[in-house]
Design a protein around this motif. Structure first.
Motif, PDB file in Angstrom:
ATOM      1  N   PHE A  25       0.953  -0.846   0.662  1.00  0.00           N
ATOM      2  CA  PHE A  25       0.006   0.039   0.194  1.00  0.00           C
ATOM      3  C   PHE A  25       0.756   1.685  -0.132  1.00  0.00           C
ATOM      4  O   PHE A  25       2.199   1.492   0.528  1.00  0.00           O
ATOM      5  N   LYS A  26       0.412   2.143  -0.516  1.00  0.00           N
ATOM      6  CA  LYS A  26       1.091   3.573  -0.998  1.00  0.00           C
ATOM      7  C   LYS A  26       0.141   4.605  -0.554  1.00  0.00           C
ATOM      8  O   LYS A  26      -0.885   4.750  -0.689  1.00  0.00           O
ATOM      9  N   ASN A  27       0.724   5.599   0.237  1.00  0.00           N
ATOM     10  CA  ASN A  27       0.044   7.096  -0.261  1.00  0.00           C
ATOM     11  C   ASN A  27       0.867   8.069  -0.746  1.00  0.00           C
ATOM     12  O   ASN A  27       1.866   7.800  -1.171  1.00  0.00           O
ATOM     13  N   LYS A  28      -0.104   8.749  -1.080  1.00  0.00           N
ATOM     14  CA  LYS A  28       0.356   9.683  -2.301  1.00  0.00           C
ATOM     15  C   LYS A  28      -0.485  11.035  -1.511  1.00  0.00           C
ATOM     16  O   LYS A  28      -1.834  11.047  -1.485  1.00  0.00           O
ATOM     17  N   SER A  29       0.421  11.841  -2.257  1.00  0.00           N
ATOM     18  CA  SER A  29      -0.609  13.088  -2.186  1.00  0.00           C
ATOM     19  C   SER A  29      -0.136  14.289  -3.070  1.00  0.00           C
ATOM     20  O   SER A  29       1.753  14.390  -3.717  1.00  0.00           O
ATOM     21  N   LYS A  30      -0.927  15.036  -3.730  1.00  0.00           N
ATOM     22  CA  LYS A  30      -1.171  15.695  -4.478  1.00  0.00           C
ATOM     23  C   LYS A  30      -1.242  17.430  -4.026  1.00  0.00           C
ATOM     24  O   LYS A  30      -2.035  17.542  -3.185  1.00  0.00           O
ATOM     25  N   TYR A  31       0.946  17.376  -4.270  1.00  0.00           N
ATOM     26  CA  TYR A  31       0.637  18.724  -3.978  1.00  0.00           C
ATOM     27  C   TYR A  31      -0.078  20.263  -5.157  1.00  0.00           C
ATOM     28  O   TYR A  31       1.025  20.023  -6.603  1.00  0.00           O
ATOM     29  N   TYR A  32      -0.275  21.084  -5.198  1.00  0.00           N
ATOM     30  CA  TYR A  32      -0.889  22.387  -5.673  1.00  0.00           C
ATOM     31  C   TYR A  32      -0.634  23.738  -6.220  1.00  0.00           C
ATOM     32  O   TYR A  32       0.073  24.328  -4.772  1.00  0.00           O
ATOM     33  N   ASN A  33       0.247  23.772  -6.876  1.00  0.00           N
ATOM     34  CA  ASN A  33       0.781  25.318  -6.517  1.00  0.00           C
ATOM     35  C   ASN A  33       0.723  25.914  -8.231  1.00  0.00           C
ATOM     36  O   ASN A  33       0.664  25.628  -9.110  1.00  0.00           O
ATOM     37  N   LYS A  34       0.204  27.617  -8.306  1.00  0.00           N
ATOM     38  CA  LYS A  34       0.586  28.043  -9.680  1.00  0.00           C
ATOM     39  C   LYS A  34       1.750  28.697 -10.069  1.00  0.00           C
ATOM     40  O   LYS A  34       2.670  28.999  -9.380  1.00  0.00           O
ATOM     41  N   ASN A  35       2.818  28.179 -11.103  1.00  0.00           N
ATOM     42  CA  ASN A  35       3.411  28.219 -11.958  1.00  0.00           C
ATOM     43  C   ASN A  35       3.768  30.323 -12.173  1.00  0.00           C
ATOM     44  O   ASN A  35       3.151  30.845 -12.693  1.00  0.00           O
ATOM     45  N   LYS A  36       4.646  30.380 -11.410  1.00  0.00           N
ATOM     46  CA  LYS A  36       5.171  32.007 -11.176  1.00  0.00           C
ATOM     47  C   LYS A  36       5.169  32.933 -12.976  1.00  0.00           C
ATOM     48  O   LYS A  36       4.713  33.865 -13.088  1.00  0.00           O
ATOM     49  N   LEU A  37       5.592  31.731 -13.816  1.00  0.00           N
ATOM     50  CA  LEU A  37       6.367  32.487 -14.804  1.00  0.00           C
ATOM     51  C   LEU A  37       4.940  32.270 -15.946  1.00  0.00           C
ATOM     52  O   LEU A  37       4.256  33.685 -16.815  1.00  0.00           O
ATOM     53  N   THR A  38       4.500  31.575 -16.171  1.00  0.00           N
ATOM     54  CA  THR A  38       2.932  31.664 -17.101  1.00  0.00           C
ATOM     55  C   THR A  38       1.306  31.726 -16.147  1.00  0.00           C
ATOM     56  O   THR A  38       0.502  31.006 -16.957  1.00  0.00           O
ATOM     57  N   GLN A  39       1.834  31.433 -14.928  1.00  0.00           N
ATOM     58  CA  GLN A  39       0.433  31.563 -13.744  1.00  0.00           C
ATOM     59  C   GLN A  39      -0.578  29.638 -14.861  1.00  0.00           C
ATOM     60  O   GLN A  39      -1.723  30.396 -14.286  1.00  0.00           O
ATOM     61  N   GLU A  40      -0.014  29.500 -15.043  1.00  0.00           N
ATOM     62  CA  GLU A  40      -0.763  27.595 -14.750  1.00  0.00           C
ATOM     63  C   GLU A  40      -0.691  26.934 -13.522  1.00  0.00           C
ATOM     64  O   GLU A  40       0.724  27.033 -13.164  1.00  0.00           O
ATOM     65  N   TRP A  41      -1.857  26.231 -13.354  1.00  0.00           N
ATOM     66  CA  TRP A  41      -1.277  25.404 -12.220  1.00  0.00           C
ATOM     67  C   TRP A  41      -0.535  24.265 -12.236  1.00  0.00           C
ATOM     68  O   TRP A  41      -0.457  23.341 -13.727  1.00  0.00           O
ATOM     69  N   GLU A  42       0.550  23.720 -11.584  1.00  0.00           N
ATOM     70  CA  GLU A  42       0.816  22.692 -11.414  1.00  0.00           C
ATOM     71  C   GLU A  42       0.559  22.053 -10.321  1.00  0.00           C
ATOM     72  O   GLU A  42       0.444  22.533  -9.453  1.00  0.00           O
ATOM     73  N   GLU A  43       1.202  20.651 -10.628  1.00  0.00           N
ATOM     74  CA  GLU A  43       0.655  19.358  -9.303  1.00  0.00           C
ATOM     75  C   GLU A  43       1.934  19.217  -9.541  1.00  0.00           C
ATOM     76  O   GLU A  43       3.491  18.549  -9.953  1.00  0.00           O
ATOM     77  N   THR A  44       2.313  18.567  -8.186  1.00  0.00           N
ATOM     78  CA  THR A  44       3.578  18.121  -7.628  1.00  0.00           C
ATOM     79  C   THR A  44       3.403  16.724  -6.715  1.00  0.00           C
ATOM     80  O   THR A  44       2.724  16.809  -6.158  1.00  0.00           O
ATOM     81  N   VAL A  45       3.513  15.310  -7.382  1.00  0.00           N
ATOM     82  CA  VAL A  45       3.141  14.097  -6.673  1.00  0.00           C
ATOM     83  C   VAL A  45       4.305  13.301  -5.348  1.00  0.00           C
ATOM     84  O   VAL A  45       5.011  13.768  -6.122  1.00  0.00           O
ATOM     85  N   TYR A  46       3.868  12.559  -4.245  1.00  0.00           N
ATOM     86  CA  TYR A  46       5.048  12.062  -3.569  1.00  0.00           C
ATOM     87  C   TYR A  46       3.998  10.798  -3.165  1.00  0.00           C
ATOM     88  O   TYR A  46       2.860  10.783  -2.511  1.00  0.00           O
ATOM     89  N   THR A  47       4.616   9.981  -3.067  1.00  0.00           N
ATOM     90  CA  THR A  47       4.230   8.392  -3.119  1.00  0.00           C
ATOM     91  C   THR A  47       5.120   8.323  -1.483  1.00  0.00           C
ATOM     92  O   THR A  47       6.564   8.977  -1.233  1.00  0.00           O
ATOM     93  N   LYS A  48       4.083   7.343  -0.683  1.00  0.00           N
ATOM     94  CA  LYS A  48       4.896   6.702   0.568  1.00  0.00           C
ATOM     95  C   LYS A  48       4.402   5.651   0.377  1.00  0.00           C
ATOM     96  O   LYS A  48       3.474   5.310   0.753  1.00  0.00           O
ATOM     97  N   SER A  49       5.219   4.661   1.289  1.00  0.00           N
ATOM     98  CA  SER A  49       5.116   3.339   1.212  1.00  0.00           C
ATOM     99  C   SER A  49       4.260   3.464   2.666  1.00  0.00           C
ATOM    100  O   SER A  49       4.797   3.818   3.418  1.00  0.00           O
ATOM    101  N   VAL A  50       3.527   2.622   2.563  1.00  0.00           N
ATOM    102  CA  VAL A  50       2.724   2.232   4.370  1.00  0.00           C
ATOM    103  C   VAL A  50       1.887   0.762   4.646  1.00  0.00           C
ATOM    104  O   VAL A  50       1.948   0.195   3.346  1.00  0.00           O
TER     105      VAL A  50
END
Length: 117
Positions: free
Chosen positions: A58-83
């Protein structure tokens, strides 16, 4: 009488396990958000959490959202961790067991409720 005592003890154990799981999740999410802000120099504007069953476990997954400073488009960063399965609360484990491998099961609402409790 004995059955009630056993039920109360099991309930207390379940609640304690659930609290420990969410404390670990919140701590992990905070660390990841801080690392994103430190490395990418952006403010995290939202997060979603998931759990999934994989061939490795099993894995926990977290998705983080932010706006790119240059393009102003939304970006997603994903981290996973075994549990370990033993650390997953039973109600969430039931949801994820019924899913196919690598299928995300949202835990965002449960996390929100745990944080606001």
């Amino acid at each position: 009488m004995i059955a009630i005592g056993i039920f109360l003890a099991l309930s207390a154990t379940l609640i304690a396990g659930l609290a420990i799981f969410w404390q670990k999740m919140v701590s992990w999410i905070k660390k990841a958000a801080e690392k994103i802000q430190e490395v990418l120099k952006v403010a995290v504007m939202g997060t979603k959490t998931f759990i999934m069953k994989t061939q490795e476990g099993f894995k926990n997954k977290s998705k983080y959202y932010n706006k790119n400073k240059l393009t102003q488009e939304w970006e997603e960063t994903v981290y996973t961790k075994s549990v370990p399965e033993s650390e997953i609360p039973p109600e969430i484990l039931m949801k994820v067991r019924n899913q196919e491998l690598d299928q995300e099961v949202s835990t965002t609402e449960e996390l929100r409720l745990a944080i606001s409790a």
